[in-house]
Every structure is written in structure tokens, then in C-alpha cells.
Design a protein around this motif. Structure first.
Motif, mmCIF file in Angstrom:
data_model
loop_
_atom_site.group_PDB
_atom_site.id
_atom_site.type_symbol
_atom_site.label_atom_id
_atom_site.label_comp_id
_atom_site.label_asym_id
_atom_site.label_seq_id
_atom_site.Cartn_x
_atom_site.Cartn_y
_atom_site.Cartn_z
ATOM 1 N N LYS A 155 36.572 51.973 49.015
ATOM 2 C CA LYS A 155 35.620 51.755 47.923
ATOM 3 C C LYS A 155 35.788 50.399 47.244
ATOM 4 O O LYS A 155 34.922 49.995 46.448
ATOM 5 N N TRP A 156 36.866 49.670 47.528
ATOM 6 C CA TRP A 156 37.081 48.377 46.900
ATOM 7 C C TRP A 156 36.603 47.212 47.755
ATOM 8 O O TRP A 156 36.947 46.071 47.502
ATOM 9 N N TYR A 312 37.599 38.108 43.176
ATOM 10 C CA TYR A 312 37.251 39.329 43.916
ATOM 11 C C TYR A 312 35.750 39.373 44.201
ATOM 12 O O TYR A 312 35.325 39.665 45.324
#
Length: 386
Positions: A155-156, A312
């Protein structure tokens, strides 16, 4: 039209959140009960961290749009906003240190150590996180398929090979990022040398079990001017003019003035959020007796969450290139060193000998790792462009 309203809505909601939590904290602490006080500052801490993360994403989007509107490097633009929490926290601690200098000298040095460990310590976290992102990108390029940002955690997000990305860095951008990293290592070494060789305090309070160093003002001024010159020299984006960007962030639908306004407002919210976090952590430290050095390093992590979030976002969502992220984190560290120099000129930055050794060794190690990973990224870039 929806995209025009997107950033104004996000920033309005974040501003409303920080004001609401600040007011709520004020009223809860009036009860003078330990439980209510603890709840108030935990809420303030969580709200501050949330606003830092969300505001950083907006800064990433707006800075990427401004990159193409103004020609200024996105890394410089995002660094202006994301470096401010570190600087705000450090400068606040320095002001407290100077205020206490004439009365409680021991307390003054404690605040000064928070200022030093916050501003310099934050460089460790974001450089190491950037190194992780580039390492995962290198692996994706090597195996020629998508890889998870964090193994076993789907999920990241995933990183895509450079050869499959629509938005690619140029060779000039990669070379420029390597040059900046090398200069950052040299500047960091200069800071370390100046602290160790000219900053030892002979009359530090006996309660400290180690030598105490103070950043020399003369060297701080010299390094400040050098950093500002380097930021100015590398302010321009290095992308080729014929590259057509295809992300949905290339055009936010806003004018240059409107985007600058959003960046200014986002920076203001980031500043308030950082202040909320340092106040909350300080009070939590008083309630739990956490040592002041631990407080400084914890605050450094919170202060650089904004830059880590942008790295990110650029890596996973490709709202910018991975090289924009590297340039951004490098510029963020230049701005952090600028903040360190300003704090030294105020007169409120101290480091214990063991703290100084740990911080500077970790920064140099992190810089070296990122240089190696970026060089590997350059090799992969050259390989698929042959």
C-alpha cells in the motif's frame, strides 16, 4: 476550474485545523489536570505532524508547477518551504537559549543543544531517506520492473524503471545533483572543523559530563555567505526545453503570482505547525522526563518530515523526477546549514562533544551513500539511453 480551487481548499482546511487545535489546547490546559494537559499536547503534536505532511505535498505540487513557469529548479523551490520547519524550530530554541544566558547558563546551553541537534540532525534523516528511495529506484532499473518502495508493504507504493517513466530527468540534472552532493559534503566538513577547532567552551557548567562546543560566529558568517552563493548558482532548472511533461501537476491552472501566493501560505502554515510540534514535544518532555538531547533529535525528525514527504511523492507518484527529489533534499540541507549559521550568529547554538561526533559522522556517511546511489542511477540512465 476544480484544480484552481484545490490548493486553496487544502490550505484553508489546514490553517483551520492548526487554529482549532491551538485554541482547544489552550482551553484544555486551563483545567490544570495532568490528564487533560497530556491529551491537549498529544493532540497538538499529532495535528502539527499531520499539517506538516499535508502541507509538504501541496508544496511539492506547487513547486513543480512553478519550475516550468519560472525556470527555477523545483528542488530549490520545495527546499525553501520544507527547510523552514527545521530553521523555525532551531531559531526558536536559539532565542530561548539567548534569553536564558544571563540567568540560567546551564538551561541556556540545553536550549542551544536542542538548536544544534535539530538543525544539523535533520540532515541525517532526509538524506538517508533519499538514499533509500534512490536505492529502490536503482533496483527497479536493474531488474527492469516495478519494485515496492518498502518490501512486503504494497500500500505504500511502487517505483517504476526510469526507462518506463514519462517524466525523465536529463543527464545534466543528474550531473548537477552529484555536484551539489559533493559540495554539501565539503560544506558539512567545514562546519564540523570550525566547531571542533574553534568552538570549545572552557567555562562550561560542571553538570555537563562532556566538552561543550559553540559554533564560531566568524566561520558561521563565512559559511552562510557560501551557502547563499551556491543556492543562487544552482537556482535554475536543468531540464531540456523540449521535454514535454505529462503529469497532471505540470499545469495547476494557476498564474505564477497565484502559485507564489500558495507557496507563501503553505510555508506560513508549515511554520505554525512546526512551532506547535516543538511546543508539544517540549511539554511532553517535561511531563515524561525525556532527556533534552533525545528531544532535539526527535524534533529534527519531525522538522524534516516535510522534505521526506516530498521525496516520497516525487519517487512514487512521479509528480517530479527522482533527481528533483535529490536536488530538493540537497538544497534543503543547504537551507538548514543557513539556519544553523543564523542561529550561531544569534549566539544560541551548542553541541556536546559526543553529540557533535555522532551527528557529523552520520551526515557524512549519509551523503556518501546518496552519492554512490545517484552515481548508479546515472549509470542506469546512460545504459538505457545508449
Amino acid at each position: 476550474m476544480k484544480r484552481k480551487k484545490k490548493h486553496s481548499f487544502i490550505l484553508t482546511m489546514l490553517f483551520a485545523l492548526v487554529i482549532t487545535v491551538a485554541v482547544l489546547t489552550h482551553f484544555l490546559t486551563q483545567y490544570k489536570h495532568l490528564v487533560w494537559i497530556s491529551i491537549a499536547f498529544v493532540l497538538q503534536l499529532l495535528a502539527g505532524i499531520y499539517c506538516i505532511v499535508k502541507t509538504a505535498k501541496t508544496i511539492g505540487a506547487v513547486s513543480q508547477s512553478l519550475k516550468y513557469q519560472t525556470g527555477i529548479a523545483a528542488g530549490v523551490l520545495q527546499a525553501i518551504g520544507t527547510a523552514l520547519p527545521d530553521m523555525a524550530i532551531g531559531i526558536l530554541a536559539a532565542i530561548l537559549s539567548v534569553r536564558e544566558a544571563s540567568g540560567d547558563y546551564y538551561r541556556s546551553i540545553q536550549y542551544g543543544m536542542v538548536a544544534g541537534s535539530t538543525t544539523l540532525g535533520s540532515n541525517i534523516y532526509n538524506i538517508l531517506f533519499a538514499s533509500w528511495c534512490v536505492w529502490r529506484q536503482d533496483k527497479s532499473d536493474r531488474v527492469k520492473r516495478e519494485v515496492l518502495m518498502f518490501p512486503l508493504i504494497k500500500k505504500w507504493g511502487r517505483l517504476t524503471p526510469l526507462s518506463q517513466q514519462e517524466l525523465k530527468p536529463t543527464l545534466r540534472e543528474i550531473s548537477s545533483s552529484l555536484t551539489l552532493l559533493l559540495i554539501l559534503s565539503a560544506i558539512t566538513a567545514l562546519v564540523a572543523i570550525s566547531v571542533v577547532f574553534s568552538g570549545i567552551i572552557e567555562s562550561s557548567p560542571e553538570l555537563f559530563q562532556q566538552d561543550i562546543y559553540k559554533f564560531d560566529k566568524g566561520m558561521a558568517l563565512f559559511i552562510l555567505m557560501a551557502c547563499l552563493f551556491l543556492i543562487y548558482e544552482f537556482r535554475k532548472a536543468q531540464s531540456s526545453s523540449n521535454v514535454k511533461e505529462k503529469t497532471n501537476l505540470e499545469d495547476t491552472g494557476n498564474s505564477v503570482i497565484r502559485n507564489w501566493f500558495f507557496l507563501l501560505v503553505a510555508t506560513f502554515i508549515l511554520f505554525i505547525s512546526a512551532y506547535m510540534v516543538i511546543e508539544a514535544i517540549t511539554r511532553i518532555s517535561e511531563l515524561t522526563n525525556i532527556p533534552i538531547e533525545v528531544l532535539g533529535m526527535a524534533t529534527a525528525l519531525v522538522g524534516c518530515l516535510g522534505e521526506m514527504t516530498v521525496i516520497y511523492d516525487f519517487s512514487i507518484h512521479q509528480s517530479g523526477t527522482i533527481i528533483d527529489a535529490i536536488t530538493g533534499v540537497t538544497m534543503d540541507n543547504f537551507f538548514t546549514i543557513v539556519g544553523t549559521c543564523l542561529i550561531a550568529l544569534i549566539g544560541g547554538i551548542y553541541l556536546g562533544s559526543s553529540t557533535a561526533i555522532i551527528i557529523f559522522i552520520c551526515i557524512m556517511l549519509a551523503n556518501t551513500v546518496l552519492i554512490v546511489q545517484t552515481a548508479k542511477l546515472k549509470d542506469e540512465y546512460l545504459a538505457f539511453n545508449e
